[in-house]
Design a protein around this motif. Structure first.
Motif, PDB file in Angstrom:
ATOM      1  N   ALA A   5       0.828  -1.214   0.000  1.00  0.00           N
ATOM      2  CA  ALA A   5       0.000   0.000   0.000  1.00  0.00           C
ATOM      3  C   ALA A   5       0.860   1.260   0.000  1.00  0.00           C
ATOM      4  CB  ALA A   5      -0.925  -0.004   1.196  1.00  0.00           C
ATOM      5  N   THR A   6       0.404   2.250  -0.773  1.00  0.00           N
ATOM      6  CA  THR A   6       0.993   3.584  -0.823  1.00  0.00           C
ATOM      7  C   THR A   6       0.154   4.491   0.066  1.00  0.00           C
ATOM      8  OG1 THR A   6       1.690   3.256  -3.115  1.00  0.00           O
ATOM      9  CG2 THR A   6       1.495   5.539  -2.357  1.00  0.00           C
ATOM     10  N   PRO A   7       0.767   5.370   0.883  1.00  0.00           N
ATOM     11  CA  PRO A   7      -0.039   6.326   1.646  1.00  0.00           C
ATOM     12  C   PRO A   7      -0.858   7.200   0.692  1.00  0.00           C
ATOM     13  CG  PRO A   7       2.219   6.296   2.456  1.00  0.00           C
ATOM     14  CD  PRO A   7       2.192   5.493   1.177  1.00  0.00           C
ATOM     15  N   ILE A   8      -2.108   7.444   1.029  1.00  0.00           N
ATOM     16  CA  ILE A   8      -2.988   8.237   0.162  1.00  0.00           C
ATOM     17  C   ILE A   8      -2.408   9.633  -0.069  1.00  0.00           C
ATOM     18  CG2 ILE A   8      -5.265   9.327   0.016  1.00  0.00           C
ATOM     19  CD1 ILE A   8      -6.384   6.732   1.308  1.00  0.00           C
ATOM     20  N   SER A   9      -1.735  10.192   0.922  1.00  0.00           N
ATOM     21  CA  SER A   9      -1.151  11.533   0.760  1.00  0.00           C
ATOM     22  C   SER A   9      -0.072  11.578  -0.319  1.00  0.00           C
ATOM     23  CB  SER A   9      -0.566  12.013   2.088  1.00  0.00           C
ATOM     24  OG  SER A   9       0.471  11.144   2.513  1.00  0.00           O
ATOM     25  N   ASP A  10       0.484  10.402  -0.695  1.00  0.00           N
ATOM     26  CA  ASP A  10       1.541  10.344  -1.712  1.00  0.00           C
ATOM     27  C   ASP A  10       1.031  10.054  -3.122  1.00  0.00           C
ATOM     28  OD1 ASP A  10       3.349  10.794   0.319  1.00  0.00           O
ATOM     29  OD2 ASP A  10       4.039   8.708   0.433  1.00  0.00           O
ATOM     30  N   GLY A  21      -7.218   1.274   3.632  1.00  0.00           N
ATOM     31  CA  GLY A  21      -7.798   2.159   4.637  1.00  0.00           C
ATOM     32  C   GLY A  21      -9.168   1.685   5.050  1.00  0.00           C
ATOM     33  N   ARG A  22      -9.900   2.601   5.651  1.00  0.00           N
ATOM     34  CA  ARG A  22     -11.239   2.308   6.141  1.00  0.00           C
ATOM     35  C   ARG A  22     -12.257   3.112   5.339  1.00  0.00           C
ATOM     36  NH1 ARG A  22     -12.516  -0.418  10.321  1.00  0.00           N
ATOM     37  NH2 ARG A  22     -10.457  -0.263  11.250  1.00  0.00           N
ATOM     38  N   GLY A  46      -4.816  10.748   4.374  1.00  0.00           N
ATOM     39  CA  GLY A  46      -5.667  11.432   3.407  1.00  0.00           C
ATOM     40  C   GLY A  46      -6.839  10.556   3.010  1.00  0.00           C
ATOM     41  N   ARG A  47      -7.593  11.034   2.035  1.00  0.00           N
ATOM     42  CA  ARG A  47      -8.763  10.308   1.550  1.00  0.00           C
ATOM     43  C   ARG A  47      -8.718  10.163   0.036  1.00  0.00           C
ATOM     44  NH1 ARG A  47     -13.925  12.302   5.212  1.00  0.00           N
ATOM     45  NH2 ARG A  47     -13.053  11.490   7.160  1.00  0.00           N
ATOM     46  N   VAL A  48      -9.317   9.070  -0.435  1.00  0.00           N
ATOM     47  CA  VAL A  48      -9.432   8.788  -1.863  1.00  0.00           C
ATOM     48  C   VAL A  48     -10.844   8.275  -2.105  1.00  0.00           C
ATOM     49  CG1 VAL A  48      -8.585   6.403  -1.678  1.00  0.00           C
ATOM     50  CG2 VAL A  48      -8.309   7.635  -3.829  1.00  0.00           C
ATOM     51  N   GLU A  49     -11.376   8.515  -3.296  1.00  0.00           N
ATOM     52  CA  GLU A  49     -12.688   7.988  -3.658  1.00  0.00           C
ATOM     53  C   GLU A  49     -12.512   6.824  -4.611  1.00  0.00           C
ATOM     54  OE1 GLU A  49     -14.760  11.402  -5.228  1.00  0.00           O
ATOM     55  OE2 GLU A  49     -15.637  11.799  -3.258  1.00  0.00           O
ATOM     56  N   ALA A  50     -13.163   5.713  -4.294  1.00  0.00           N
ATOM     57  CA  ALA A  50     -13.210   4.547  -5.176  1.00  0.00           C
ATOM     58  C   ALA A  50     -14.572   4.571  -5.853  1.00  0.00           C
ATOM     59  CB  ALA A  50     -13.029   3.262  -4.377  1.00  0.00           C
ATOM     60  N   VAL A  51     -14.593   4.740  -7.162  1.00  0.00           N
ATOM     61  CA  VAL A  51     -15.843   4.872  -7.914  1.00  0.00           C
ATOM     62  C   VAL A  51     -16.076   3.582  -8.697  1.00  0.00           C
ATOM     63  CG1 VAL A  51     -17.105   6.233  -9.611  1.00  0.00           C
ATOM     64  CG2 VAL A  51     -15.466   7.365  -8.084  1.00  0.00           C
ATOM     65  N   PHE A  52     -17.163   2.892  -8.368  1.00  0.00           N
ATOM     66  CA  PHE A  52     -17.518   1.640  -9.025  1.00  0.00           C
ATOM     67  C   PHE A  52     -18.677   1.904  -9.981  1.00  0.00           C
ATOM     68  CE2 PHE A  52     -15.611   0.582  -4.965  1.00  0.00           C
ATOM     69  CZ  PHE A  52     -14.683  -0.383  -5.318  1.00  0.00           C
ATOM     70  N   MET A  53     -18.375   1.973 -11.268  1.00  0.00           N
ATOM     71  CA  MET A  53     -19.388   2.240 -12.285  1.00  0.00           C
ATOM     72  C   MET A  53     -20.213   0.976 -12.513  1.00  0.00           C
ATOM     73  SD  MET A  53     -18.458   5.332 -12.918  1.00  0.00           S
ATOM     74  CE  MET A  53     -19.220   5.816 -14.428  1.00  0.00           C
ATOM     75  N   PRO A  80      -8.506  12.609  -4.894  1.00  0.00           N
ATOM     76  CA  PRO A  80      -8.105  11.703  -5.970  1.00  0.00           C
ATOM     77  C   PRO A  80      -9.120  10.570  -6.090  1.00  0.00           C
ATOM     78  CG  PRO A  80      -6.625  11.493  -4.084  1.00  0.00           C
ATOM     79  CD  PRO A  80      -7.565  12.611  -3.792  1.00  0.00           C
ATOM     80  N   ARG A  81      -9.243   9.993  -7.276  1.00  0.00           N
ATOM     81  CA  ARG A  81     -10.217   8.920  -7.508  1.00  0.00           C
ATOM     82  C   ARG A  81      -9.557   7.736  -8.183  1.00  0.00           C
ATOM     83  NH1 ARG A  81     -15.196  12.472  -9.813  1.00  0.00           N
ATOM     84  NH2 ARG A  81     -15.876  13.222  -7.782  1.00  0.00           N
ATOM     85  N   LEU A  82     -10.106   6.559  -7.866  1.00  0.00           N
ATOM     86  CA  LEU A  82      -9.759   5.316  -8.546  1.00  0.00           C
ATOM     87  C   LEU A  82     -11.059   4.800  -9.143  1.00  0.00           C
ATOM     88  CD1 LEU A  82      -7.633   3.615  -5.730  1.00  0.00           C
ATOM     89  CD2 LEU A  82      -6.781   4.930  -7.667  1.00  0.00           C
TER      90      LEU A  82
END
Length: 90
Positions: A5-10, A21-22, A46-53, A80-82
């Motif tokens: 895992a990469t830290p979200i801030s990076d 993360g959680r 940090g936070r990231v959004e995982a978008v499941f289309m 940021p989004r994945l």
């Protein structure tokens, strides 16, 4: 198995990364819109959004769940989004 895992801030746009993360929140698009589930994930840096289309629900993906994601980082004005990342729960 998902890579280290990469830290979200990076996170940097266009990189293929793995994060862990959680899930802190879930957003589901209304019935009259294209099916999309967005999970906001926090790892403490940090936070990231995982978008499941094409999905309105994924068993186990709910607030409080531990999740590992792998995908390409997309740049946005907010978080940021994945899009459609690989994921593992637990």
């Amino acid at each position: 198995m998902i890579a280290q895992a990469t830290p979200i801030s990076d996170l940097r746009p266009r990189e293929v990364v793995a994060v862990a993360g959680r899930v802190v929140s879930i957003q589901v698009e209304p019935r009259d819109a294209a099916p999309t589930l967005t999970a906001r994930v926090d790892d403490g840096t940090g936070r990231v959004e995982a978008v499941f289309m094409g999905r309105r629900a994924i068993a186990g993906v709910e607030p409080g769940a531990r999740i590992r994601l792998e995908g390409r980082v997309c740049s946005t004005d907010a978080l940021p989004r994945l899009y459609n990342p690989r994921f593992e729960l637990g």
